[in-house]
Design a protein around this motif. Structure first.
Motif, PDB file in Angstrom:
ATOM      1  N   LEU A   1      23.195 -65.354  -5.407  1.00  0.00           N
ATOM      2  CA  LEU A   1      22.024 -66.197  -5.603  1.00  0.00           C
ATOM      3  C   LEU A   1      20.825 -65.649  -4.831  1.00  0.00           C
ATOM      4  O   LEU A   1      19.701 -65.583  -5.358  1.00  0.00           O
ATOM      5  N   ALA A   2      21.073 -65.269  -3.562  1.00  0.00           N
ATOM      6  CA  ALA A   2      19.983 -64.725  -2.743  1.00  0.00           C
ATOM      7  C   ALA A   2      19.429 -63.444  -3.361  1.00  0.00           C
ATOM      8  O   ALA A   2      18.204 -63.222  -3.392  1.00  0.00           O
ATOM      9  N   MET A   3      20.315 -62.590  -3.867  1.00  0.00           N
ATOM     10  CA  MET A   3      19.849 -61.348  -4.487  1.00  0.00           C
ATOM     11  C   MET A   3      19.035 -61.630  -5.748  1.00  0.00           C
ATOM     12  O   MET A   3      17.975 -61.003  -5.982  1.00  0.00           O
ATOM     13  N   GLN A   4      19.498 -62.570  -6.569  1.00  0.00           N
ATOM     14  CA  GLN A   4      18.787 -62.893  -7.799  1.00  0.00           C
ATOM     15  C   GLN A   4      17.421 -63.481  -7.497  1.00  0.00           C
ATOM     16  O   GLN A   4      16.423 -63.174  -8.170  1.00  0.00           O
ATOM     17  N   LEU A   5      17.321 -64.314  -6.465  1.00  0.00           N
ATOM     18  CA  LEU A   5      16.030 -64.883  -6.090  1.00  0.00           C
ATOM     19  C   LEU A   5      15.088 -63.791  -5.568  1.00  0.00           C
ATOM     20  O   LEU A   5      13.868 -63.816  -5.839  1.00  0.00           O
ATOM     21  N   GLY A   6      15.654 -62.857  -4.787  1.00  0.00           N
ATOM     22  CA  GLY A   6      14.823 -61.746  -4.309  1.00  0.00           C
ATOM     23  C   GLY A   6      14.282 -60.901  -5.447  1.00  0.00           C
ATOM     24  O   GLY A   6      13.095 -60.502  -5.468  1.00  0.00           O
TER      25      GLY A   6
ATOM     26  N   ALA B   1      47.213 -71.687   9.375  1.00  0.00           N
ATOM     27  CA  ALA B   1      47.276 -71.051   8.051  1.00  0.00           C
ATOM     28  C   ALA B   1      46.317 -71.734   7.081  1.00  0.00           C
ATOM     29  O   ALA B   1      45.663 -71.073   6.260  1.00  0.00           O
ATOM     30  N   GLU B   2      46.224 -73.072   7.183  1.00  0.00           N
ATOM     31  CA  GLU B   2      45.301 -73.793   6.318  1.00  0.00           C
ATOM     32  C   GLU B   2      43.853 -73.407   6.631  1.00  0.00           C
ATOM     33  O   GLU B   2      43.028 -73.263   5.726  1.00  0.00           O
ATOM     34  N   ARG B   3      43.551 -73.243   7.907  1.00  0.00           N
ATOM     35  CA  ARG B   3      42.194 -72.840   8.290  1.00  0.00           C
ATOM     36  C   ARG B   3      41.864 -71.458   7.715  1.00  0.00           C
ATOM     37  O   ARG B   3      40.761 -71.240   7.190  1.00  0.00           O
ATOM     38  N   ARG B   4      42.827 -70.543   7.820  1.00  0.00           N
ATOM     39  CA  ARG B   4      42.592 -69.208   7.265  1.00  0.00           C
ATOM     40  C   ARG B   4      42.427 -69.252   5.750  1.00  0.00           C
ATOM     41  O   ARG B   4      41.627 -68.513   5.172  1.00  0.00           O
ATOM     42  N   ARG B   5      43.190 -70.116   5.088  1.00  0.00           N
ATOM     43  CA  ARG B   5      43.063 -70.231   3.624  1.00  0.00           C
ATOM     44  C   ARG B   5      41.675 -70.738   3.243  1.00  0.00           C
ATOM     45  O   ARG B   5      41.045 -70.214   2.307  1.00  0.00           O
ATOM     46  N   ILE B   6      41.205 -71.763   3.971  1.00  0.00           N
ATOM     47  CA  ILE B   6      39.874 -72.297   3.670  1.00  0.00           C
ATOM     48  C   ILE B   6      38.807 -71.236   3.918  1.00  0.00           C
ATOM     49  O   ILE B   6      37.876 -71.066   3.119  1.00  0.00           O
ATOM     50  N   GLU B   7      38.968 -70.509   5.033  1.00  0.00           N
ATOM     51  CA  GLU B   7      38.012 -69.440   5.322  1.00  0.00           C
ATOM     52  C   GLU B   7      38.027 -68.383   4.223  1.00  0.00           C
ATOM     53  O   GLU B   7      36.962 -67.898   3.786  1.00  0.00           O
ATOM     54  N   ARG B   8      39.208 -68.007   3.753  1.00  0.00           N
ATOM     55  CA  ARG B   8      39.313 -67.007   2.694  1.00  0.00           C
ATOM     56  C   ARG B   8      38.711 -67.528   1.389  1.00  0.00           C
ATOM     57  O   ARG B   8      38.003 -66.804   0.689  1.00  0.00           O
ATOM     58  N   ASP B   9      38.987 -68.806   1.068  1.00  0.00           N
ATOM     59  CA  ASP B   9      38.430 -69.375  -0.162  1.00  0.00           C
ATOM     60  C   ASP B   9      36.902 -69.422  -0.105  1.00  0.00           C
ATOM     61  O   ASP B   9      36.220 -69.150  -1.110  1.00  0.00           O
ATOM     62  N   LEU B  10      36.367 -69.784   1.067  1.00  0.00           N
ATOM     63  CA  LEU B  10      34.910 -69.817   1.200  1.00  0.00           C
ATOM     64  C   LEU B  10      34.311 -68.415   1.080  1.00  0.00           C
ATOM     65  O   LEU B  10      33.250 -68.226   0.482  1.00  0.00           O
ATOM     66  N   HIS B  11      35.029 -67.441   1.637  1.00  0.00           N
ATOM     67  CA  HIS B  11      34.517 -66.070   1.594  1.00  0.00           C
ATOM     68  C   HIS B  11      34.573 -65.503   0.185  1.00  0.00           C
ATOM     69  O   HIS B  11      33.627 -64.846  -0.287  1.00  0.00           O
ATOM     70  N   ASP B  12      35.687 -65.760  -0.492  1.00  0.00           N
ATOM     71  CA  ASP B  12      35.860 -65.161  -1.813  1.00  0.00           C
ATOM     72  C   ASP B  12      35.103 -65.906  -2.903  1.00  0.00           C
ATOM     73  O   ASP B  12      34.810 -65.323  -3.952  1.00  0.00           O
ATOM     74  N   GLY B  13      34.793 -67.193  -2.685  1.00  0.00           N
ATOM     75  CA  GLY B  13      34.128 -67.977  -3.718  1.00  0.00           C
ATOM     76  C   GLY B  13      32.678 -68.278  -3.413  1.00  0.00           C
ATOM     77  O   GLY B  13      31.771 -67.508  -3.774  1.00  0.00           O
ATOM     78  N   PRO B  14      32.413 -69.394  -2.748  1.00  0.00           N
ATOM     79  CA  PRO B  14      31.016 -69.805  -2.535  1.00  0.00           C
ATOM     80  C   PRO B  14      30.159 -68.765  -1.813  1.00  0.00           C
ATOM     81  O   PRO B  14      28.976 -68.599  -2.145  1.00  0.00           O
ATOM     82  N   GLN B  15      30.740 -68.063  -0.842  1.00  0.00           N
ATOM     83  CA  GLN B  15      29.919 -67.091  -0.106  1.00  0.00           C
ATOM     84  C   GLN B  15      29.434 -65.989  -1.031  1.00  0.00           C
ATOM     85  O   GLN B  15      28.252 -65.592  -0.981  1.00  0.00           O
ATOM     86  N   GLN B  16      30.308 -65.477  -1.873  1.00  0.00           N
ATOM     87  CA  GLN B  16      29.899 -64.438  -2.812  1.00  0.00           C
ATOM     88  C   GLN B  16      28.857 -64.959  -3.801  1.00  0.00           C
ATOM     89  O   GLN B  16      27.904 -64.249  -4.159  1.00  0.00           O
ATOM     90  N   ARG B  17      29.039 -66.190  -4.243  1.00  0.00           N
ATOM     91  CA  ARG B  17      28.067 -66.785  -5.157  1.00  0.00           C
ATOM     92  C   ARG B  17      26.701 -66.922  -4.480  1.00  0.00           C
ATOM     93  O   ARG B  17      25.655 -66.666  -5.102  1.00  0.00           O
TER      94      ARG B  17
END
Length: 448
Positions: free
Chosen positions: A255-260, A235-251
């Motif tokens: 960032l990649a789109m803004q640089l493009g 469950a902790e692994r899934r939470r970390i994966e979800r947090d990474l997906h919803d936070g840093p990954q979206q950011r």
């Protein structure tokens, strides 16, 4: 179980071992005080058992006999712990199957206690009388020349503690004999008490069947705990994966789109056209860094490793939405628990503050941590205790609630604590206050 002073390593100083032997003298002497109680309990049991066939008359004696034997058993365990620092675990409570008279007659605990009392009535009475006589005679022999001189018999015995050379042969022999008796008494007492301790461990503690049942229960608990721990880690692994997906990954995607977009603007209109997109990319990068730090703190905050619980919890309290959070850590920074214990305590407090902010409508939270059972030099049996209390509306669980009555967060904490033989308890009546308490072994998971 604490070790008996009699069983200290052979390298211990002989003088210290001899001095500790006087506790054995005290223990044996106390047998003479409780002799009557032990004899009464044993006689009641034997007479009651013998009279059971006589119209069941013996049952009237067996009930008080069992009560008295239980009292004697508790008294002996307390006496061993108080005088010799030997802790004998109490047997598991349980009744033999069948009618009441059968349970009274065949109760294994009562008969094992009776066996122990039989040993005490012989060994204890004999040993207590012997060491008391040796000690009293030795002290009397040391004081005899002085007493004789005080009574006017100095010409016959001499004054032993005056001018050197004035002690005559008879007085010298009496003093040496008294000193020898005082040397022998603790040594003999240690030997007799060692036999008694072995008997107490065998007869007053849990029986073989009880120990096997406890081991089976322990295996079942560990099996269940292992399964819950695996589920908790997943469950902790899934939470970390979800947090990474919803936070840093979206950011980072932003960032990649803004640089493009900045690259295309730079190609079409020069630096001025790309500046707006570069500023947006910088903002996205800063937000991604902040999100990554938040995820990292959710896994294991760096301040906890670097500066310990006091600093980590202070930082956690400063970021809490609750108006006032008081953190009280009642042990010095030099006495840090294991890293596992620190992490579990940190996440317990974090979960409690999160729940308080979401549901309690509290204006004040007090976080307290302390070390319990710090008698052991290495802290092996100590607990890191924590208490989180608030003045909110309560109702998180029944007044005598357990972890199971809380939400999934509390259940996760309970599983994490159970994996290291810790515990979690929540009291939250309607109207408040809510108090969450937890205990985790001080050295859980090993060293730092």
């Amino acid at each position: 179980m604490s070790t008996l002073p009699l069983d200290r390593p052979a390298a211990a100083a002989p003088l210290r071992r001899w001095a500790e032997g006087w506790w054995a003298v005290v223990h044996l002497t106390l047998h003479l005080v409780v002799f009557g109680l032990h004899l009464t309990a044993l006689v009641l049991l034997l007479v009651g058992t013998a009279l059971v066939p006589v119209l069941g008359v013996g049952v009237l004696l067996l009930w008080p006999a069992r009560r008295l034997l239980a009292l004697c058993s508790r008294l002996e365990r307390y006496r061993l712990a108080a005088v010799l620092d030997v802790h004998v675990p109490a047997p598991v409570r349980g009744a033999a199957p069948g009618p009441a008279w059968r349970r009274l007659v065949l109760d294994a605990r009562s008969w094992r206690t009776a066996g122990h009392l039989a040993v005490l009535l012989t060994l204890g009475l004999t040993g207590g009388t012997l060491v008391l006589a040796l000690s009293a005679t030795g002290i009397a022999a040391l004081l005899a020349p002085s007493a004789s001189a005080g009574l006017g018999h100095g010409g016959e015995y001499g004054w032993p503690y005056g001018i050197p050379g004035t002690l005559r042969a008879p007085a010298l022999a009496v003093v040496l004999a008294g000193a020898l008796l005082l040397v022998v008494a603790p040594v003999l007492a240690r030997a007799l008490v060692a036999v008694e301790v072995l008997t107490a461990l065998a007869l007053l503690g849990p029986g073989r069947g009880e120990r096997e049942a406890e081991l089976r229960r322990r295996v079942d608990v560990l099996t269940s705990t292992r399964e819950r721990t695996v589920d908790s880690v997943e469950a902790e692994r899934r939470r970390i994966e979800r947090d990474l997906h919803d936070g840093p990954q979206q950011r980072l995607v932003s960032l990649a789109m803004q640089l493009g977009m900045a690259k295309r603007a730079l190609e079409r209109g020069g630096p001025d056209a790309a500046s707006e997109h570069l500023e947006a990319a910088r903002t996205s990068a800063s937000a991604a860094i902040s999100d990554m730090r938040h995820v990292a703190r959710g896994i294991h905050p760096p301040v906890l490793t670097d500066r310990g619980l006091d600093a980590a919890l202070s930082a956690l309290a400063a970021a809490s939405p609750v108006a006032v959070v008081d953190v009280e850590v009642h042990f010095p920074p030099s006495e840090r628990p294991s890293s596992t214990a620190e992490a579990i305590a940190y996440f317990c407090v974090s979960e409690a503050l999160t729940n308080t902010a979401k549901h309690a409508r509290a204006s004040r939270v007090v976080v307290q941590l302390w070390r319990e059972g710090a008698a052991a030099a290495d802290g092996g049996g100590d607990l890191l205790r924590l208490r989180v209390s608030d003045d909110g509306v309560g109702g998180a669980a029944p007044a005598e609630g357990t972890v199971a009555s809380g939400g999934s967060g509390l259940r996760g904490l309970g599983d994490r604590l159970a994996a290291v033989d810790g515990w979690l308890h929540l009291v939250s009546p309607r109207g408040g206050p809510t108090v969450l308490e937890a205990g985790v072994p001080w050295n859980a998971g090993g060293g730092r």
